[in-house]
Structures are given as structure tokens and as C-alpha cells.
Design a protein around this motif. Sequence first.
Motif, short mmCIF file in Angstrom:
data_model
loop_
_atom_site.label_atom_id
_atom_site.label_comp_id
_atom_site.label_asym_id
_atom_site.label_seq_id
_atom_site.Cartn_x
_atom_site.Cartn_y
_atom_site.Cartn_z
N ARG A 1 1.11 -0.21 -9.89
CA ARG A 1 0.46 0.26 -8.67
C ARG A 1 -0.02 -0.92 -7.82
NH1 ARG A 1 -5.10 1.62 -8.18
NH2 ARG A 1 -5.59 2.94 -6.39
N ARG A 2 -0.63 -1.90 -8.43
CA ARG A 2 -1.08 -3.08 -7.69
C ARG A 2 0.11 -3.87 -7.16
NH1 ARG A 2 -6.14 -4.22 -7.46
NH2 ARG A 2 -5.71 -6.38 -6.83
N ALA A 3 1.15 -3.97 -7.98
CA ALA A 3 2.33 -4.73 -7.57
C ALA A 3 3.00 -4.09 -6.36
CB ALA A 3 3.32 -4.82 -8.73
N MET A 4 3.07 -2.77 -6.34
CA MET A 4 3.70 -2.09 -5.22
C MET A 4 2.89 -2.26 -3.94
SD MET A 4 5.28 1.36 -6.92
CE MET A 4 6.13 1.77 -5.41
N ASP B 1 -8.05 -9.73 -2.80
CA ASP B 1 -8.96 -8.94 -1.97
C ASP B 1 -8.20 -8.07 -0.97
OD1 ASP B 1 -11.14 -9.97 -3.27
OD2 ASP B 1 -11.65 -11.43 -1.71
N GLU B 2 -7.11 -8.60 -0.42
CA GLU B 2 -6.30 -7.82 0.52
C GLU B 2 -5.67 -6.61 -0.16
OE1 GLU B 2 -4.76 -10.96 3.89
OE2 GLU B 2 -3.88 -11.12 1.88
N VAL B 3 -5.21 -6.81 -1.39
CA VAL B 3 -4.61 -5.69 -2.13
C VAL B 3 -5.68 -4.66 -2.46
CG1 VAL B 3 -3.47 -5.04 -4.29
CG2 VAL B 3 -2.71 -7.06 -3.03
N ASP B 4 -6.86 -5.12 -2.86
CA ASP B 4 -7.96 -4.18 -3.13
C ASP B 4 -8.26 -3.33 -1.91
OD1 ASP B 4 -8.25 -5.07 -5.73
OD2 ASP B 4 -9.90 -6.45 -5.25
N ALA B 5 -8.32 -3.98 -0.76
CA ALA B 5 -8.63 -3.26 0.49
C ALA B 5 -7.52 -2.27 0.83
CB ALA B 5 -8.83 -4.25 1.63
N PHE B 6 -6.27 -2.67 0.63
CA PHE B 6 -5.13 -1.81 0.91
C PHE B 6 -5.17 -0.56 0.04
CE2 PHE B 6 -0.73 -0.44 0.30
CZ PHE B 6 -0.20 -0.49 1.59
N LEU B 7 -5.46 -0.73 -1.23
CA LEU B 7 -5.50 0.40 -2.14
C LEU B 7 -6.71 1.29 -1.90
CD1 LEU B 7 -4.39 -1.36 -5.45
CD2 LEU B 7 -3.13 0.39 -4.19
#
Length: 299
Positions: free
Chosen positions: A269-272, A292-298
Motif C-alpha cells: 500500500r505504501r509502495a503504490m 512524510d509526503e507518502v503519509d500525507a497522500f495516504l
Amino acid sequence: MSVIVVGSINVDVTVVADRMAGAGETITGSALETGLGGKGANQAAAAARAGARTAMVGCVGSDAFADVALAGLRDAGVDVDGVRAVDGGTGIAHIRVAGGDNSIVVVPLANASLSVEQAVAAIDATDASVLLLQLEVAQEVVLAAAERAHARGLRVVLDPAPAAALPESIWRWVSLVKPNEHEAALLTGVEVTDAASAELAAAWFLERGVEAAIVTLGKAGAVLVDAAGARSLPGHVVDAIDSTAAGDTFSGYLAAALGDDASLDDAARRAMAAAAISVTRIGATASIPTRDEVDAFLA
């Protein structure tokens, strides 16, 4: 969390245009970017930006491009003690980008000097829990690295790109394989056109001893198969402008999450999410998002 990456290091020279030039045609581009690239280096940068303590094992040349590559790895937070400088040129990739698609010509140069001895010595010295491999260096290096890492108890993640036939022996050492639809088709003989056929291709790897397989399908998402069964992972809808290094971003984030003891589903999920962000930006390592950018995106 700790990841060791054995693989290629390039400098990417990327040109952007409204469309691809035809054979014998000259067109005017709109942008030029030069920076770190190579599947190994891209994946190391992605793992580091995901928060993993990451070490790179590979080779650069004795030219000015070596400084560009090493600076790019260090800027991403990657340990470069395992990178060896050799006589000659650093690997180069010429990338043309138009309409969200790309075409790439790679000249390996120093990458051809990465040896079995260098890779095995680095694996013997590491305290990493995950080894991440690709196929842009000599196949004998990939095989030896996978075998030694498996023997030492590391989780071996293989991104089989660029696609190439591999000996059957490698699968007993691989914990997780992550091909795209084209690579899966070449390796398994299963034409991958949708989730159902991706599941069949993934099952081929498990039959040969791989613990889990993730077949990526571009914007259609991915299919994950392991002992618990098969599940489809939906893709994210974004405005894609450059797909360069999207697969590498996926692999690096996947390895980082697994090194942090995340479940396979959470890691995927994080990789996608990371890969989806990367295609909205131009460049290879320049497009890889931070944790942090991935956290915000999810969120």
C-alpha cells in the motif's frame, strides 16, 4: 529498519518534449534534466527517503558523472561506502519523455565492473534485514548476492527489470518478486492482461519457492499473491507526466516497509502511493517522494 541494495548506478540525461521524435526526425524539446539514476540507485534512494537505513553496493567511473551520482545518493541519505570507483565512465541513461511516456537507452559502463566478490563481501558485512536486487548488472552478481543473502537470513526482494530469462535456481533464494506485467509474461510465459492473468503469473513464482509475488499493472494497480491467497490492489488516479522510476520507487518503498516489519499488504500500500506520487513529477530520483509526503497522500 535496514536495506542493502546491490545494483546499477547511472546518471540520467532526460529530455522532455510534447511528443516522441520519429526515426530520422529532429524536434524541439522543452526541458533538460541531469541527475542520479539507475535502477539500483533509484531504489536505494527510494528506500532511504522512505525512512530506511540504506546502503548501496555498485560501481561508478572516474569521470565527472561519478561525482553527480555519488552526490545524488548522499543527498538521498544513502550510505555509499559500498560503492567502488573504477576506471572509465559512469553508467549513463538517455531518457526521452513525452505525454507521460518515456523511452530509455542505457549504457552500462562502470556497472559492468560490479563483481561477485564485491557484492558478496558487502552482504557478509551488512546488518541489513532486506536485500534489494534488480537486473541491470551482471546476472552472475545477482545470483551470487541472492544466494549469499538467503543463506545469511536476509529477506531477498527481486525486481526483475529489465526483463531477462533467469535460471530456475534463483527462485529458491527469493523471498518476494515484483515484476510488472511485461516482466511477468517473459519470466512465466503467462500473457498478463488483467488481474486474473496476473494472479496466474504470480502463482508461477510461488510454485518455484518464492514466498510472495506482486505483479504491477500500471494505473490498474497490482496483484499480490502469497500463502494467504491472492488480492487485487487498486491503483491511484493521478495526473501522470513521467513514469520514469515509478517501478523503482515502488520497490524501494516496499523494501523499506518490509525492513520495518510491516505486513506485506501494508508495505505494498505504501509502495503504490509512493509510485503514484512519483509519476506526477519529472525525473528519476528527483521524482521520489519523502516518507512524510507518502503519509500525507495516504491520509
